[in-house]
Design a protein around this motif. Structure first.
Motif, PDB file in Angstrom:
ATOM      1  N   ASN A 477     -17.374   5.495  11.512  1.00  0.00           N
ATOM      2  CA  ASN A 477     -17.855   6.179  10.303  1.00  0.00           C
ATOM      3  C   ASN A 477     -18.925   7.183  10.699  1.00  0.00           C
ATOM      4  O   ASN A 477     -19.841   6.848  11.458  1.00  0.00           O
ATOM      5  CB  ASN A 477     -18.444   5.179   9.306  1.00  0.00           C
ATOM      6  N   SER A 479     -19.636   9.870   8.076  1.00  0.00           N
ATOM      7  CA  SER A 479     -19.961  10.525   6.815  1.00  0.00           C
ATOM      8  C   SER A 479     -20.506   9.496   5.837  1.00  0.00           C
ATOM      9  O   SER A 479     -19.919   8.417   5.678  1.00  0.00           O
ATOM     10  CB  SER A 479     -18.709  11.199   6.239  1.00  0.00           C
ATOM     11  N   SER A 481     -20.736   9.783   2.485  1.00  0.00           N
ATOM     12  CA  SER A 481     -19.815   9.661   1.357  1.00  0.00           C
ATOM     13  C   SER A 481     -18.511   8.998   1.785  1.00  0.00           C
ATOM     14  O   SER A 481     -17.939   8.184   1.046  1.00  0.00           O
ATOM     15  CB  SER A 481     -19.535  11.037   0.747  1.00  0.00           C
ATOM     16  N   GLY A 482     -18.020   9.336   2.995  1.00  0.00           N
ATOM     17  CA  GLY A 482     -16.809   8.699   3.488  1.00  0.00           C
ATOM     18  C   GLY A 482     -17.005   7.215   3.750  1.00  0.00           C
ATOM     19  O   GLY A 482     -16.117   6.399   3.487  1.00  0.00           O
ATOM     20  N   ARG A 485     -16.752   5.433   0.488  1.00  0.00           N
ATOM     21  CA  ARG A 485     -15.386   5.312  -0.003  1.00  0.00           C
ATOM     22  C   ARG A 485     -14.590   4.267   0.771  1.00  0.00           C
ATOM     23  O   ARG A 485     -13.669   3.662   0.227  1.00  0.00           O
ATOM     24  CB  ARG A 485     -14.668   6.669   0.096  1.00  0.00           C
ATOM     25  N   ARG A 649      -9.093  11.056  13.076  1.00  0.00           N
ATOM     26  CA  ARG A 649      -8.698  11.550  11.757  1.00  0.00           C
ATOM     27  C   ARG A 649      -7.689  12.700  11.858  1.00  0.00           C
ATOM     28  O   ARG A 649      -6.787  12.819  11.031  1.00  0.00           O
ATOM     29  CB  ARG A 649      -9.944  11.960  10.972  1.00  0.00           C
ATOM     30  N   LYS A 660      -9.661  10.674   3.721  1.00  0.00           N
ATOM     31  CA  LYS A 660     -10.914  11.231   3.200  1.00  0.00           C
ATOM     32  C   LYS A 660     -12.089  10.277   3.422  1.00  0.00           C
ATOM     33  O   LYS A 660     -12.982  10.181   2.582  1.00  0.00           O
ATOM     34  CB  LYS A 660     -10.786  11.582   1.715  1.00  0.00           C
ATOM     35  N   CYS A 661     -12.069   9.550   4.498  1.00  0.00           N
ATOM     36  CA  CYS A 661     -13.193   8.668   4.828  1.00  0.00           C
ATOM     37  C   CYS A 661     -13.220   8.404   6.327  1.00  0.00           C
ATOM     38  O   CYS A 661     -12.259   8.658   7.024  1.00  0.00           O
ATOM     39  CB  CYS A 661     -13.112   7.340   4.074  1.00  0.00           C
TER      40      CYS A 661
END
Length: 661
Positions: A477, A479, A481-482, A485, A649, A660-661
């Protein structure tokens, strides 16, 4: 050897984890269950794959990164294992927190009470996973033999309605037995809360339902926390305080209340895990509230025999839904994931029996994952095509491998016990401090992942496909925001549907999830409203988890730490760097390193060390030139890790998958 690698790739594929990850939310269930690559079964996925960049895995840059991984990952494990050895000066301060383990010569760190409660009861839970689906199959076989009306050629709708009745009836009865065994006398308290919520959703004037539902359920969160589950002894003392003279016994009413409190079942503290039930209570009421005004555009639950057999009149809404079904020609047995959540069940399905069956559904009752009422009814009527024996077996093997990983960590890395002992952090080197924090976060991730996957596996075996809660490993990880989510994904989906979208999402328009989107706002106003909504969302998330300052600080830190990412995307939009992809990858990599550091700080504050412990840890890491040099080197290593995350990704995009994460 190739067979083993192929087998491992299948186990750790996104398709095995959850078919929702390898297809869009609008893909029909039959197509989503297809095991072929996403790009071959979905036009949207094919377009994503065609626009994906070329692979970097075999470039000289990435061969350098491989050297980092080959040398540093083993060193990371060695550093934290050395910090957990018996000859370390800090060992005597936390030795009492360790227990005998099943690995010869090793003690196990079972000091985390949350995970210990699950770990110590794994044998009984496994027995329940076997017994519950088996009892259902026996009941289904008996019910089918004793059924009075058996159509010779049942239609899909008739077969679905028969399955819905049968499964709901079983879940209703089993759910009542389940909570009685779990909570004993406190099951009556649970049922009283459920009854009041049901009356709010079905009996109050419609305009009052949303506000009353939210006030009641948030109030229940506070009341449960402050009262400690409403012990009858405390309530009895309010009305019959008894004697205050030393040596005299309590009154008969108080003694009777004490006796009842002692019959608390296997889990007397029912209020601890009731937070998940609160989400289902809100889901039922809000799904029913939105179903009343849902536009005549639903392809399912039409002219159902349930409505006619129950004596209830078929409403005009049912007729409108029938007409739309005919126009759209959608298969109600193969609805997409989005349609199962968005399209309401028929009015007759919102009854007390189905409500209790949904709220008390035993595989998901204790910890989730969270399934909306609409989705639950749809899956009860038509078994999702994604449920196959092969996919469920592979998911079960993946779960067992995850448990084994956790066991090895707890037997060799005592990060939790060390943090609980509040040691003198100056006795650890900078490398040991950072690795203890890093592995503490991994243990937090695993202790949540394992119960969630266990209960989801139970539901899969039982014929229900809830969303997977964890998308990626904690170390994958970059992000904020990602990360949000992908961490507790079913809860995130619930938040989006019942809080974020009604607040207006990022655009400021309020209304139900089925409403038309609001007119677009200017960039600045849109971002401001997005941050405002996120602050409200994360405040609820903190209150929902636990009512204390530590988690409120965690929620506000997450919101604050999203700001740099939002500002960064505004200052460096991807469209302006299409001609310079390498430079853009370097810039975003630097920003992502900052994101990772902020994510680690926020989660250590919220779930491990607290504010004071985090201050001590940061002071120890940055209190010397050697510590600062070490932190700089960590940032370089994180940058390498981020570049690999980017390429993972991109690899997914080449397969037509965009998480989107």
């Amino acid at each position: 050897m190739s067979f083993i690698f192929s087998w491992l790739r299948r186990i750790y594929s996104l398709d095995t984890l959850d078919t929702r990850f390898t297809s869009s939310a609008t893909t029909p269930a039959n197509a989503a269950a297809d095991t072929r690559p996403a790009s071959t079964k979905d036009a949207r996925a094919n377009a994503i794959a065609q626009n994906a960049p070329a692979s970097l895995w075999r470039t000289p840059e990435f061969f350098i990164y491989y050297l980092f991984f080959i040398t540093l990952v083993p060193l990371m494990f060695k550093t934290v294992v050395d910090a957990s050895k018996q000859d370390h000066p800090i060992y005597p301060t936390y030795k009492h927190l360790l227990e005998p383990g099943w690995i010869p010569g090793r003690l196990v760190d079972n000091s985390d009470t949350q995970y210990a409660g699950f770990r110590d009861n794994i044998p009984y839970l496994l027995l329940l996973v076997i017994a519950h689906p088996l009892i259902r199959r026996i009941y289904a076989s008996f019910a089918s033999r004793t059924s009075i009306t058996k159509p010779s050629n049942p239609s899909t709708a008739a077969a679905g309605d028969a399955q819905l009745k049968q499964r709901m009836r079983f879940d209703f009865v089993f759910g009542l037995i389940f909570i009685t065994v779990l909570h004993g006398i406190s099951a009556l308290k649970v049922l009283l809360i459920l009854f009041i919520n049901y009356r709010i959703g079905k009996r109050l004037p419609r305009s009052y339902v949303p506000a009353a539902t939210w006030i009641f359920n948030v109030g229940i969160l506070f009341a449960n926390e402050l009262s400690g589950g409403y012990p009858l002894e405390r309530m009895a003392k309010l009305f019959a305080p008894g004697s205050v003279t030393p040596g005299e016994t309590d009154s008969v009413i108080v003694q009777w209340a004490q006796a009842l409190d002692s019959m608390g079942g296997l889990m007397p503290r029912w209020e601890v895990l009731f937070k998940v039930t609160v989400l289902r209570l809100i889901s039922f009421n809000m799904d029913y509230y939105w179903s009343v005004e849902y536009p005549s555009s639903s392809p399912i639950e039409v002219c159902s025999p349930i409505a006619s057999n129950s004596g209830l009149p078929i409403s005009r809404l049912d007729v409108e839904l029938t007409e739309f079904h005919k126009k759209k020609q959608l298969d109600p047995a193969s609805l997409s994931d989005r349609d199962r959540v968005k399209i309401p069940a028929e009015p007759a399905a919102f009854n007390m029996r189905n409500y209790l069956a949904y709220v008390l559904y035993s595989p998901l009752y204790l910890a989730g994952p969270i399934l909306t009422f609409n989705d639950y009814v749809s899956q009860q009527r038509y078994t999702p095509p994604s449920l196959t024996r092969t996919r469920t077996a592979l998911y079960g093997i993946r779960f067992l491998l995850t448990v084994l990983c956790m066991e090895l960590i707890l037997h060799y890395i005592y990060a939790v016990a060390i943090s609980k002992a509040s040691p003198d952090w100056s006795l650890f080197s900078s490398g040991q401090l950072s690795m203890l924090a890093f592995f503490n976060l991994h243990i937090i991730w695993l202790k949540l992942l394992i119960p969630w996957r266990f209960f989801r596996l139970w539901a899969l075996i039982d014929g229900i496909d809830p969303p997977e809660n964890m998308v990626r490993c904690m170390s994958n990880n970059y992000s904020v925001s990602g990360f949000w989510r992908g961490w507790h994904r079913s809860y995130n989906r619930w938040i989006v549907r019942y809080i974020y979208v009604p607040l207006g999402g990022g655009g400021g328009g309020r209304g139900p999830p089925s409403a038309k989107p609001a007119p677009p706002q200017s960039g600045f106003i849109s971002k401001f409203l997005q941050i405002r909504n996120l602050l409200l969302v994360f405040t609820f998330v903190a209150i929902w988890h636990d009512i204390n300052l530590r988690l409120l600080m965690w929620s506000w830190l997450i919101t604050i730490f999203i700001l740099p990412e939002v500002i960064g995307t505004m200052l460096f939009p991807a469209r302006r760097w299409r001609s310079r992809p390498t430079a853009y990858r370097v810039i975003t990599g630097i920003g992502s390193v900052g994101n990772i550091l902020m994510l680690m700080i926020a989660n250590l504050v919220g779930f491990a060390l607290g504010i004071d412990g985090m201050k001590e840890l940061l002071a120890s890491l940055t209190g010397s030139y050697a510590g600062i040099a070490y932190m700089v080197s960590c940032c370089v290593v994180l940058f390498v890790g981020v570049q690999v995350m980017f390429e993972i990704r991109e690899d997914e995009l080449r397969l037509g998958i965009n998480l989107k994460c």
